[in-house]
Design an enzyme around this catalytic site. Structure first.
Site, PDB file in Angstrom:
ATOM      1  N   LYS A   1      -0.815  -9.326  24.402  1.00  0.00           N
ATOM      2  CA  LYS A   1      -1.346  -8.478  25.466  1.00  0.00           C
ATOM      3  C   LYS A   1      -1.354  -9.274  26.763  1.00  0.00           C
ATOM      4  O   LYS A   1      -2.134 -10.203  26.932  1.00  0.00           O
ATOM      5  CB  LYS A   1      -2.744  -7.992  25.101  1.00  0.00           C
ATOM      6  CG  LYS A   1      -2.745  -7.118  23.852  1.00  0.00           C
ATOM      7  CD  LYS A   1      -4.126  -6.662  23.444  1.00  0.00           C
ATOM      8  CE  LYS A   1      -4.065  -5.808  22.190  1.00  0.00           C
ATOM      9  NZ  LYS A   1      -5.399  -5.374  21.735  1.00  0.00           N
TER      10      LYS A   1
ATOM     11  N   GLU B   1       0.799  -1.230   0.000  1.00  0.00           N
ATOM     12  CA  GLU B   1       0.000   0.000   0.000  1.00  0.00           C
ATOM     13  C   GLU B   1       0.831   1.278   0.000  1.00  0.00           C
ATOM     14  O   GLU B   1       0.286   2.370  -0.187  1.00  0.00           O
ATOM     15  CB  GLU B   1      -0.940   0.016   1.220  1.00  0.00           C
ATOM     16  CG  GLU B   1      -2.081  -0.979   1.130  1.00  0.00           C
ATOM     17  CD  GLU B   1      -1.756  -2.344   1.713  1.00  0.00           C
ATOM     18  OE1 GLU B   1      -2.694  -3.093   2.031  1.00  0.00           O
ATOM     19  OE2 GLU B   1      -0.556  -2.670   1.852  1.00  0.00           O
TER      20      GLU B   1
END
Length: 618
Positions: free
Chosen positions: A438, A329
Site C-alpha cells: 500500500k 479450502e
C-alpha cells in the site's frame, strides 16, 4: 414434488470401482521409494486397497477414525488412500515439508489413530513418536526387509496387505460422510483442518474432468508431480481413475532430470505441478538439450506462473501451459485459465496474457469481489478487491471449529487473496491480502512485479515485499536470486522492468540474495522474508547501489531429503555472523546453520511440491 431417480450416494469408492470394472488393465507406474520402477493396474490397486481396508479393521479402525498418510506419490499411497476412504474412515494427508512441531500439532489435533508412512519419513516419526500418544500404530509402506528397527513397533505394509482378505463391501454410508482431511500450511496461526466429504470430492472430480478444466481423457497418461498431500494432488488421483487414464507416480524424485525421464519413458501427455518444478525441468531441458516427445498439456498452480516459463514450454517444446488457482479450502480447484470463445478468437500474444492470469470459474464455483466494507466491486480487470468464493466443494467451517464462523452472510468464504475480475470472468490474483503493498493510498501488486522480474535471463527466483517509507507508507523492494555463475546490478533489473509496469510501481531498491525461502507448499515464504528484512532501510536516493544479502533458509527445517546435499561453504570469519552479509555487487552465500531456526517453515527448491492448486494450499 420430488424426482423419481435412483438414490445413488456420491462416494469416492465408486471411482475406483469404476476404474477396476472398465479400465482394469490400465497401468499405474511408480518410482518406488526403494528405487525400482513398479508397475501395477487399476484392478490390482482395487484388490489391494480392499485388503488395506480389512487390515485397518483388524487394527481397530472404525468409520470416522482418522488414518494419516505421510507419503510420496506412489501406487501404494493410492491403495492406502482408497482403502481408508472406502471403509468410511478419514484419510488425513500429512505434509512432510512442515516443521516437526507442526506435524505434532496436526497429528494430535486430528486425533490420528494410525499413520501410514514411506521409508523416507521414518526418522521424522521416530523423533516425534513420544509426542503423538494417540497414534496406536505406524505402518511403513514397504516390506519386512526394509524395516531397520529405528521405529520400534512399526508394521510392514506388505505383510499386512498379504495377510488381509479382499472380501469387504465398500460404501453404504451417506455421501456427506467425511472422506479426507487436509490442513492448511499455517502461514498465519496454527494450521487449520479442511474436512472433505465424499460428496464434495465426487463433485470436484466431475468438474475437473470437464474439457474446460483439466480435460483428462482415457487416452491420456498423467504425471501428478503435485503431491497427494497437497489437497488431493489437485484431484488427479480421483479424476485419472474416473476416466481410466494411465497414472505415472514420481515418488520422491522431483528434480528436472527425474521428471524428464518419466515424461519420456512413460509417454506422459498431461502433468501438473507448481512453477518451481517446471522451472527446474525447463533448465534441465535446455542444459541437456532434451526433448518432450509426448507431453502436450501442463497445468501450473501453487503460485503465479512467470511468463518466461509459459513462453519457454510453448515456443521451445510445443507444450500448452494452463494456469489454475485454488486452495486447500476449495478442494482445491477454483479457477482455470482456459479461454472462452471471445478469448479464443484473439491472436496468440493476446491469448498469452490471459493464460498468465488465474482463469475462469467452472460450474460449481461462484466468485465475488468486494472492498473492505464488503461492497461489490466492478469486473473491469483493473479494480483490486478481496476475493470470496462459494460452492459445493468449498469449506463451510474448519475441523473442530478452528477459527469460528468463516463464511459471510451470503455463504461466501474469504480467500485472503486480493484479485481482479474482468468482463470475461477471468480472475487474476494480485496478492495475498497480507502481502499487498500500500503506497500513497494505492495498491501495488507484488506478484506482478516479481513474475516479470523472474523473466530476466539472469534471474532464478524473484520476490517483492513492501518496506516502510516515511512519505508513501510502503514502497516495493525487489529481491533476486541469480542463476549460478551470474552477476548483475540494480540498474539492469530496473531497466528490465521499465515499460512493463507503472512508473510508480517501480521498486525503490533491488537486493541480490543467495536464497529465496519457499514455504511448505512450494511458494515464496514472504512472512519469513519480511522477518529477515525487518531492519532493512531503503536507500536515501535512487541509484544507490545495493549490496548482496544472504537470505538462505537454515537447513534444519528440511525434514525430507531424498537426495544428499553438498556441505555448505563457510566463509572464514563469518561462522557466527547474522544472516545479513553485505558484499559488493555479487550474490554470495554464508553459512547460517548455527542460527536459531525461524518460527515459520522454509523449503528448498530441490524438491518443491506443490501445494495455491495453482494452488496456494496455504
Amino acid at each position: 414434488m420430488q424426482g423419481l431417480m435412483q438414490d445413488w450416494p456420491l462416494t469416492v469408492d465408486k471411482i475406483l470401482d469404476h476404474a477396476k470394472a472398465w479400465h482394469g488393465g490400465r497401468e499405474i507406474v511408480s518410482r518406488s521409494v526403494e528405487g525400482p520402477i513398479v508397475r501395477t493396474t487399476y484392478a490390482e490397486i482395487h484388490e489391494r486397497a480392499k485388503r488395506v481396508s480389512n487390515a485397518l479393521l483388524g487394527l481397530g479402525i472404525l468409520p470416522g477414525d482418522r488414518v494419516a498418510t505421510l507419503a510420496w506419490n506412489t501406487g501404494r499411497h493410492i491403495e492406502a488412500w482408497y482403502g481408508i476412504m472406502g471403509m468410511g474412515a478419514v484419510c488425513h494427508t500429512l505434509n512432510p515439508r512442515l516443521f516437526a512441531e507442526q506435524l505434532v500439532y496436526i497429528i494430535n489435533h486430528a486425533d490420528d489413530r494410525i499413520i501410514i508412512t514411506d521409508l523416507t519419513f521414518v526418522p521424522v516419526l521416530a523423533s516425534i513418536r513420544d509426542q503423538i500418544p494417540g497414534v496406536k500404530h505406524i505402518i511403513v509402506l514397504s516390506d519386512e526387509a526394509h524395516l531397520d528397527g529405528s521405529l520400534p513397533g512399526a508394521l510392514a505394509y506388505e505383510t499386512l496387505v498379504e495377510n488381509a482378505s479382499a472380501d469387504i463391501s465398500w460404501g453404504g454410508f451417506d455421501e456427506n460422510t467425511a472422506a479426507g482431511l487436509c490442513y492448511t500450511s499455517g502461514t498465519t496461526g496454527n494450521p487449520k483442518g479442511v474436512l472433505y466429504s465424499h460428496r464434495s470430492n465426487f463433485l470436484h472430480t466431475l468438474v475437473t474432468m470437464g474439457s474446460d478444466v483439466l480435460g483428462i481423457k482415457a487416452t491420456d497418461t498423467v504425471l501428478p508431480v503435485v503431491p497427494m498431500f497437497h489437497a488431493n494432488a489437485w484431484g488427479l488421483t480421483f479424476s485419472a481413475p474416473a476416466v481410466g487414464a494411465k497414472l505415472v507416480m514420481p515418488g520422491p524424485k522431483l528434480d528436472g532430470a527425474s521428471v524428464h525421464e518419466l515424461l519420456e519413458t512413460e509417454g506422459v501427455t498431461f502433468s501438473a505441478a507448481v512453477p518451481t518444478v517446471w522451472q527446474m525441468l525447463l533448465t534441465h531441458l535446455r542444459t541437456s538439450k532434451g526433448t518432450l516427445s509426448t507431453l502436450k498439456r501442463v497445468v501450473i498452480g501453487g503460485s503465479a506462473v512467470p511468463e518466461a516459463i509459459v513462453r519457454g514450454f510453448r515456443d521451445e517444446y510445443g507444450v500448452d501451459v494452463t494456469h489454475a488457482w485454488g486452495m486447500t479450502e476449495t478442494s482445491p480447484l477454483g479457477t482455470q485459465a482456459t479461454p472462452n470463445y471471445a478469448i479464443s478468437q484473439m491472436d496468440a500474444e493476446q491469448q498469452l496474457q490471459f493464460k498468465l492470469k488465474q482463469g475462469r470459474a467452472p460450474l460449481g464455483i461462484e466468485l465475488k469481489l468486494v472492498d473492505d466494507d464488503d461492497k461489490p466491486l466492478p469486473h473491469d480487470g483493473t479494480t483490486f478487491g478481496r476475493l470470496k468464493v462459494a460452492g459445493p466443494f468449498v469449506v463451510g467451517e474448519y475441523f473442530r471449529a478452528e477459527g469460528g464462523k468463516i463464511l459471510d452472510q451470503d455463504g461466501f468464504f474469504d480467500t485472503g487473496d486480493v484479485a481482479t475480475l474482468d468482463e470475461h470472468g477471468v480472475m487474476q490474483i494480485t496478492d495475498r491480502a497480507k502481502d499487498v503493498i500500500k503506497s500513497g493510498g494505492e495498491w501495488i501488486s507484488s506478484i506482478e512485479i516479481e513474475n516479470i522480474a523472474a523473466g530476466h535471463p539472469k534471474a532464478e527466483l524473484a520476490a517483492v515485499i513492501g518496506v516502510v517509507h516515511p512519505k508513501w507508507d510502503e514502497r516495493p523492494l525487489l529481491l533476486v536470486k541469480l542463476k549460478t555463475g551470474e552477476a548483475a546490478t540494480k540498474d539492469e533489473f530496473l531497466q528490465f522492468l521499465d515499460g512493463k509496469i507503472a512508473k510508480w510501481w517501480m521498486p525503490d531498491d533491488v537486493v541480490f540474495v543467495d536464497e529465496i525461502p519457499l514455504g511448505a507448499t512450494g511458494k515464496i515464504d514472504k512472512k519469513l522474508i519480511r522477518e529477515r528484512m525487518k531492519d532493512y532501510v531503503l536507500p536515501p536516493a535512487a541509484g544507490v547501489a545495493s549490496g548482496a544479502v544472504a537470505l538462505a533458509a537454515p537447513p534444519e527445517p528440511k525434514i525430507y531429503a531424498p537426495e544428499p546435499e553438498p556441505e555448505p561453504v563457510v566463509e572464514p570469519g563469518h561462522e557466527d555472523d547474522a544472516w545479513l552479509h553485505w558484499t559488493p555487487d555479487a550474490a554470495q552465500s554464508v553459512d547460517r546453520s548455527r542460527r536459531e531456526a525461524p518460527a515459520a517453515p522454509a523449503d528448498h527448491v530441490e524438491a518443491p511440491a506443490d501445494a495455491q492448486l495453482p494452488f496456494r494450499g496455504r
